[in-house]
Write an enzyme that holds these catalytic residues in place. Structure first.
Site, mmCIF file in Angstrom:
data_model
loop_
_atom_site.group_PDB
_atom_site.id
_atom_site.type_symbol
_atom_site.label_atom_id
_atom_site.label_comp_id
_atom_site.label_asym_id
_atom_site.label_seq_id
_atom_site.Cartn_x
_atom_site.Cartn_y
_atom_site.Cartn_z
ATOM 1 N N HIS A 8 0.846 -1.204 0.000
ATOM 2 C CA HIS A 8 0.000 0.000 0.000
ATOM 3 C C HIS A 8 0.887 1.264 0.000
ATOM 4 C CE1 HIS A 8 -3.122 2.756 1.167
ATOM 5 N NE2 HIS A 8 -3.978 1.828 1.520
ATOM 6 N N GLU A 67 -0.746 1.103 -5.454
ATOM 7 C CA GLU A 67 -0.497 -0.101 -4.673
ATOM 8 C C GLU A 67 -0.426 -1.340 -5.566
ATOM 9 O OE1 GLU A 67 -3.669 -0.174 -1.729
ATOM 10 O OE2 GLU A 67 -3.894 1.967 -1.932
HETATM 11 C C1 BG6 Z 1 -6.963 1.892 -0.032
HETATM 12 C C2 BG6 Z 1 -8.405 1.503 -0.243
HETATM 13 O O1 BG6 Z 1 -6.138 0.855 -0.463
HETATM 14 O O2 BG6 Z 1 -6.728 2.130 1.351
HETATM 15 C C3 BG6 Z 1 -9.305 2.574 0.325
HETATM 16 O O3 BG6 Z 1 -8.650 1.288 -1.615
HETATM 17 C C4 BG6 Z 1 -8.975 2.844 1.776
HETATM 18 O O4 BG6 Z 1 -10.660 2.184 0.173
HETATM 19 C C5 BG6 Z 1 -7.491 3.164 1.900
HETATM 20 O O5 BG6 Z 1 -9.759 3.937 2.238
HETATM 21 C C6 BG6 Z 1 -7.030 3.408 3.338
HETATM 22 O O6 BG6 Z 1 -7.370 2.349 4.156
HETATM 23 P P1 BG6 Z 1 -7.046 2.376 5.710
HETATM 24 O O7 BG6 Z 1 -7.637 1.113 6.266
HETATM 25 O O8 BG6 Z 1 -5.556 2.408 5.841
HETATM 26 O O9 BG6 Z 1 -7.691 3.631 6.233
#
Ligand code: BG6
Length: 314
Positions: A167, A271
């Protein structure tokens, strides 16, 4: 005694959390927290930070760190019964002192091997035994390389299935000056529209509102062009067919406690992921997913960024 700083150093990070600092001889560096097996910094040889980490993130377990490179495993987002993005990003990883050999030779001394295995408590949440090995390495040119190897070690003969993402939060000068090359004309699932499937139209992807899309069957190479910084990030990936593009924009930014109201202007998540076709491993089987990031000066052609050169070049 050598005045050179160590290629790999164990240090205390925010709130006393342990981190590993990697340094390459030409000056680039990276930092990896044992909490989450989480890369929180990647700097080029001028000492410029290339990853975004929110000023509001608290580095306080069990909250995941907001920024850097969280590992989403064994579940991407809410695509299953587990917590969002799975649990790997809020577990304490260990240093793997004796990792199985890598087929590719890394000439760089600046690397670290981490490992995550489930505790008995963890197995109540996801009843599978696994070994997740992560290698983080800095190449001689400052490239950042992450290799994940996930093995099913179940002794009950059962396979398991997972989805996965690196991510990555890239640091950008101004989101409205950024374009992504390599995803045009591809199909994607729009997370903002109940994951309905669409086809991307037109040219490079630019940003003027919230975006949260899972691009499917993407090429192994994707480029992020930062016009203002005159910098291009190039992602090369292997074993990771999908690519999520996410920017929360203003409203969602305000709703997130661990994210500054205006910080969406200075970050973009691209990502490398395996989502649409989840990975299934039988006992004894191993999956590998590799991400290589480089940051290069953007090439110009009569005042315009020339993405083709970036995507076709080595
Ligand atoms: C992204 C998702 O990968 O991560 C989003 O596609 C999400 O939908 C974002 O809001 C952040 O996620 P988190 O759980 O770290 O707040």
């Amino acid at each position: 005694m050598s005045s050179e700083r160590a290629a790999v150093e164990l240090a205390k990070g925010v709130n006393g959390l342990e981190k590993i600092i990697l340094r390459e001889t030409r000056g680039s560096s990276a930092e990896v927290y044992l909490y989450g097996g989480h890369v929180t910094s990647w700097k080029n040889d001028h000492g410029e930070e290339l990853l975004f980490v929110s000023s509001k993130t608290l580095f306080k377990p069990p909250k995941p760190i907001r920024g850097g490179i969280p590992l989403c495993f064994p579940q991407f987002s809410n695509l299953g019964p587990l917590e969002s993005h799975g649990f790997a990003r809020n577990k304490f990883w260990s240093i793997d002192t004796d990792p199985p050999a890598f087929p590719t030779n890394s000439s760089s001394k600046a690397h670290i091997d981490l490992i995550l295995k489930p505790s008995e408590e963890d197995m109540k949440i996801w009843p599978h035994s696994y070994e997740f090995r992560l290698r983080v390495a800095l190449g001689p040119g400052g490239d950042l390389m992450l290799t994940s190897r996930i093995r099913n070690t179940n002794s009950d003969g059962k396979p398991f299935t997972f989805t996965f993402a690196y991510h990555t939060y890239f640091s950008v000068s101004d989101i409205s000056e950024v374009r992504v090359e390599g995803l045009e004309t591809l199909d994607y699932l729009d997370n903002l529209k109940s994951r309905e499937r669409f086809t991307e139209q037109g040219d490079a992807i630019t940003f003027e509102r919230e975006v949260d899309k899972i691009y499917l069957s993407t090429p192994t190479k994707i480029a992020i062009l930062d016009h203002e910084k005159k910098r291009t990030f190039v992602l090369r990936k292997d074993g990771l067919p999908d690519a999520v593009v996410w920017n929360p924009w203003d409203k969602k930014a305000k709703a997130m406690a661990d994210f500054g109201d205006d910080e969406y202007k200075h970050m973009l998540c691209v990502e490398a992921a395996a989502i649409e076709k989840p990975i299934t491993l039988k006992p004894g089987e191993e999956w590998r997913g590799r991400l290589e990031l480089s940051a290069v000066p953007s090439s110009y052609c009569s005042g315009q960024l020339d993405p083709q050169r970036v995507l076709q070049g080595s």
